[in-house]
Scaffold this motif. Structure first.
Motif, PDB file in Angstrom:
ATOM      1  N   ASP A  91     -15.880 -72.332 -21.084  1.00 52.31           N
ATOM      2  CA  ASP A  91     -16.811 -73.151 -21.445  1.00 52.31           C
ATOM      3  C   ASP A  91     -16.252 -74.447 -21.475  1.00 52.31           C
ATOM      4  O   ASP A  91     -16.582 -75.159 -20.823  1.00 52.31           O
ATOM      5  CB  ASP A  91     -18.000 -72.364 -22.888  1.00 52.31           C
ATOM      6  CG  ASP A  91     -18.990 -73.580 -22.686  1.00 52.31           C
ATOM      7  OD1 ASP A  91     -19.402 -74.195 -23.239  1.00 52.31           O
ATOM      8  OD2 ASP A  91     -19.255 -72.713 -21.246  1.00 52.31           O
ATOM      9  N   LEU A  92     -14.866 -74.499 -22.281  1.00 51.33           N
ATOM     10  CA  LEU A  92     -14.267 -75.721 -22.185  1.00 51.33           C
ATOM     11  C   LEU A  92     -13.373 -76.153 -20.898  1.00 51.33           C
ATOM     12  O   LEU A  92     -13.254 -77.252 -20.435  1.00 51.33           O
ATOM     13  CB  LEU A  92     -13.206 -75.461 -23.282  1.00 51.33           C
ATOM     14  CG  LEU A  92     -13.945 -75.524 -24.643  1.00 51.33           C
ATOM     15  CD1 LEU A  92     -12.655 -75.091 -25.837  1.00 51.33           C
ATOM     16  CD2 LEU A  92     -14.998 -77.121 -25.414  1.00 51.33           C
ATOM     17  N   LYS A  95     -15.866 -77.247 -18.622  1.00 54.78           N
ATOM     18  CA  LYS A  95     -16.376 -78.662 -18.628  1.00 54.78           C
ATOM     19  C   LYS A  95     -15.046 -79.884 -18.660  1.00 54.78           C
ATOM     20  O   LYS A  95     -15.288 -81.191 -18.878  1.00 54.78           O
ATOM     21  CB  LYS A  95     -16.810 -78.937 -20.172  1.00 54.78           C
ATOM     22  CG  LYS A  95     -18.225 -77.706 -20.250  1.00 54.78           C
ATOM     23  CD  LYS A  95     -18.672 -78.072 -21.993  1.00 54.78           C
ATOM     24  CE  LYS A  95     -19.508 -77.643 -22.321  1.00 54.78           C
ATOM     25  NZ  LYS A  95     -20.192 -77.133 -23.869  1.00 54.78           N
ATOM     26  N   GLU A  97     -12.668 -79.608 -20.795  1.00 54.88           N
ATOM     27  CA  GLU A  97     -12.230 -80.131 -21.760  1.00 54.88           C
ATOM     28  C   GLU A  97     -11.337 -79.312 -22.730  1.00 54.88           C
ATOM     29  O   GLU A  97      -9.947 -80.403 -22.979  1.00 54.88           O
ATOM     30  CB  GLU A  97     -13.337 -79.859 -23.035  1.00 54.88           C
ATOM     31  CG  GLU A  97     -14.381 -81.146 -22.869  1.00 54.88           C
ATOM     32  CD  GLU A  97     -16.016 -80.686 -23.659  1.00 54.88           C
ATOM     33  OE1 GLU A  97     -16.421 -81.246 -23.409  1.00 54.88           O
ATOM     34  OE2 GLU A  97     -15.226 -79.934 -25.001  1.00 54.88           O
ATOM     35  N   LEU A  98     -11.455 -78.035 -21.963  1.00 61.30           N
ATOM     36  CA  LEU A  98     -10.227 -77.288 -22.027  1.00 61.30           C
ATOM     37  C   LEU A  98      -8.254 -78.601 -21.580  1.00 61.30           C
ATOM     38  O   LEU A  98      -7.586 -78.609 -22.701  1.00 61.30           O
ATOM     39  CB  LEU A  98     -10.079 -76.033 -21.934  1.00 61.30           C
ATOM     40  CG  LEU A  98      -8.591 -75.053 -22.224  1.00 61.30           C
ATOM     41  CD1 LEU A  98      -8.363 -75.335 -23.704  1.00 61.30           C
ATOM     42  CD2 LEU A  98      -8.563 -73.860 -21.366  1.00 61.30           C
TER      43      LEU A  98
END
Lengths: 108, 78
Positions: A91-92, A95, A97-98
Motif C-alpha cells: 500500500d505504501l 502511494k 510513501e515507502l
C-alpha cells in the motif's frame, strides 16, 4: 516470551537501517507474502538490507510477535520502527510513501 | 480448521465493526473491516487493533490480509 531473544531483536533492528523478517530468503521466499515483501523492496531499488529468515531461527520465529505486538510475517523495520507487513508495504509502495521512507534512510 | 465464518465471528467479537467481509482457504484469509475504532489511526495501528481482537486465534490463522476502513472511508470508496 524470551527476553534475551527480544533483546537480540532490538539489537538487530537498531544496528541495521532496514530489516525484513521473512519466511525464506529474498532469493527463495517460502511464502507468497514474504516473497511480495522482498519484491517490493527490490522494486524500490533497495540493495542494502538485512533479510532475516525466520524459518532458520526458531527463537526469532517464536518471539518476534512479542517485540512489536505483530503476530505475522513478513515484518519490515526501518530505523528500528515496525512499518508493517506485506499489505502495508504494498500500500505504501503504491502511494509512493515507502520510497520516501527508504530515501530518508540512505540520505543519512 | 478455521473457516472465513469463524474469522469473521472472532473479529466481530473482539471489535465493534460496521462491516466485516472475510474470504479464505482455511490458512490464508483476506478481510475487509470497517470500524469506528480505526478513526485517527494509521494502517499499522489499525491492523494491530484487529490482531488484538483475534489474539490467540492468530496461532491458527496462518496469514491474514487486511483492508481496514473508517466508516467515512468506506462510505466514500470509489
Amino acid at each position: 516470551m524470551d527476553q534475551k531473544v527480544l533483546d537480540r531483536i532490538r539489537q538487530t533492528v537498531t544496528t541495521h537501517d532496514i530489516v525484513l523478517y521473512m519466511k525464506g530468503t529474498p532469493q527463495f521466499p517460502q511464502c507468497r507474502f514474504s516473497g511480495l515483501a522482498a519484491q517490493v523492496l527490490k522494486d524500490c531499488g533497495v540493495k542494502d538490507y538485512l533479510a532475516v529468515n525466520v524459518m532458520a531461527d526458531r527463537e526469532i520465529h517464536d518471539n518476534l510477535k512479542y517485540y512489536a505486538d505483530w503476530p505475522t510475517f513478513p515484518q519490515l523495520y526501518i530505523k528500528g520502527e515496525l512499518i508493517g507487513g506485506s499489505d502495508i508495504m504494498k500500500d505504501l509502495f503504491d502511494k509512493g510513501e515507502l520510497q520516501k521512507l527508504l530515501a530518508n534512510v540512505s540520505a543519512q | 480448521m478455521m473457516t472465513p465464518e469463524n474469522v469473521k465471528a472472532y473479529i466481530q467479537q473482539g471489535l465493534d465493526c460496521e462491516h466485516v467481509q472475510v474470504e479464505g482457504d482455511g490458512r490464508h484469509f483476506e478481510a475487509v473491516i470497517v470500524s469506528k475504532a480505526f478513526v485517527g489511526k494509521g494502517a499499522l495501528q489499525q491492523h494491530q487493533i484487529v490482531y488484538r481482537a483475534l489474539a490467540d486465534r492468530m496461532d491458527a490463522i496462518h496469514a491474514l490480509s487486511m483492508k481496514t476502513f473508517t466508516p467515512e472511508q468506506w462510505a466514500n470508496r470509489p
